[in-house]
Write a protein that holds these residues in place. Structure first.
Motif, PDB file in Angstrom:
ATOM      1  N   GLY A 101      40.110  50.324  47.156  1.00  0.00           N
ATOM      2  CA  GLY A 101      41.317  49.783  47.577  1.00  0.00           C
ATOM      3  C   GLY A 101      42.489  49.608  46.334  1.00  0.00           C
ATOM      4  O   GLY A 101      43.503  49.590  46.517  1.00  0.00           O
ATOM      5  N   SER A 154      43.307  43.415  48.280  1.00  0.00           N
ATOM      6  CA  SER A 154      43.870  44.388  47.031  1.00  0.00           C
ATOM      7  C   SER A 154      44.316  43.608  45.969  1.00  0.00           C
ATOM      8  O   SER A 154      44.671  44.256  44.593  1.00  0.00           O
ATOM      9  CB  SER A 154      45.032  45.313  47.781  1.00  0.00           C
ATOM     10  N   HIS A 212      43.783  46.330  51.573  1.00  0.00           N
ATOM     11  CA  HIS A 212      44.953  45.626  51.512  1.00  0.00           C
ATOM     12  C   HIS A 212      45.193  44.803  52.794  1.00  0.00           C
ATOM     13  O   HIS A 212      45.576  43.702  52.596  1.00  0.00           O
ATOM     14  CB  HIS A 212      46.045  46.745  51.477  1.00  0.00           C
ATOM     15  N   GLN A 243      50.276  51.756  45.576  1.00  0.00           N
ATOM     16  CA  GLN A 243      50.665  50.348  45.390  1.00  0.00           C
ATOM     17  C   GLN A 243      52.241  50.274  45.983  1.00  0.00           C
ATOM     18  O   GLN A 243      52.606  49.113  46.367  1.00  0.00           O
ATOM     19  CB  GLN A 243      50.546  49.964  43.934  1.00  0.00           C
ATOM     20  N   ILE A 285      52.233  49.839  49.610  1.00  0.00           N
ATOM     21  CA  ILE A 285      51.647  48.429  49.878  1.00  0.00           C
ATOM     22  C   ILE A 285      52.902  47.570  49.877  1.00  0.00           C
ATOM     23  O   ILE A 285      53.138  46.721  50.633  1.00  0.00           O
ATOM     24  CB  ILE A 285      50.602  48.012  49.009  1.00  0.00           C
ATOM     25  N   SER A 300      54.554  45.106  52.680  1.00  0.00           N
ATOM     26  CA  SER A 300      54.635  43.642  52.407  1.00  0.00           C
ATOM     27  C   SER A 300      56.274  43.159  52.377  1.00  0.00           C
ATOM     28  O   SER A 300      56.227  42.096  52.766  1.00  0.00           O
ATOM     29  CB  SER A 300      53.917  43.243  50.884  1.00  0.00           C
TER      30      SER A 300
END
Length: 233
Positions: free
Chosen positions: A181, A229, A224, A141, A144, A148
């Motif tokens: 995921g 996700s 993702h 996470q 990710i 992002s």
């Protein structure tokens, strides 16, 4: 005292790749204390890796990212293109290194921080040798979130490509992929989707084959990219 009588077939062979000789010495000492792990070679740069892998056929390459001539990212990409590639476990400082995601996309099975407790590094080596990712859901996470935060330029086309790839899966396979995921283990997926653990493993294998992916981490990254996700399976 390490168990030197362990079944040779169950032993894990490791190649160390780091430009710092002190780091390599520490890793060799650490892994040498495990009864089922053998360090079969060392490299000070990514440019040395291919020849050493050809010579020793290690199960796992413990790979630094930052090296002077050929970095660990390029070396990982090259290794994973081999016909029978070793698993790659990346060494990183994580919080200051923005390239971990590229290594995972290239096929690395996970990563460990250089200040990780020794027993956890040993366990990570065992996990990737067994075909499991050495990447916790919390760390995934964070990765990710890091991506992002880099911005959304090009996100639309990338998302559509990812969704197109996931569309090749059957409904049950897609449910398993989304669960992967979310960082679920096989046992958690089995309980969540009311199937046996062997059935989950079969679905994961089919997903990897259909999508031409290396490991569960790449499934998670594709999920993702497709924007799945954020949804609960």
């Amino acid at each position: 005292m390490p168990d030197q009588t362990a079944d040779p077939a169950a032993r894990v062979t490791v190649l160390l790749v780091d430009d710092d000789p002190l780091v390599r010495a520490g890793l060799r000492l650490m892994l040498g204390g495990a009864g089922d792990i053998d360090v079969v070679g060392e490299a000070a740069d990514g440019s040395e890796v291919q020849a050493l892998v050809a010579a020793h056929a290690p199960d796992v390459v413990l790979m630094d990212i930052r090296m002077p001539r050929l970095d660990g990212l390029a070396a990982t990409e090259a290794l994973r293109r081999r016909a029978e590639p070793p698993e790659v476990l990346v060494l990183t400082t994580f919080h200051t290194d923005e390239h971990v995601l590229r290594a995972l996309r290239a096929g690395a099975a996970g990563f460990v921080l250089k200040d990780t407790p020794p027993r956890d590094i040993v366990e990570a080596v065992r996990k990737v040798a067994a075909g499991e990712p050495a990447l916790s859901p919390a760390v995934l996470q964070q990765l990710i979130a890091q991506v992002s935060a880099a911005g959304t330029e090009g996100r639309g086309p990338a998302r559509e490509r990812a969704r197109g790839r996931l569309a090749a899966l059957g409904d049950r396979e897609r449910e398993v992929a989304v669960a992967v995921g979310h960082g679920r283990s096989n046992a958690e997926i089995a309980a969540e989707l009311y199937m046996s653990v062997p059935t989950v493993k079969t679905h994961v294998s089919r997903i990897l084959t259909k999508l031409d992916l290396n490991n569960r981490v790449q499934i998670a990254l594709l999920v993702h990219d497709a924007g799945e996700s954020a949804r609960e399976s």
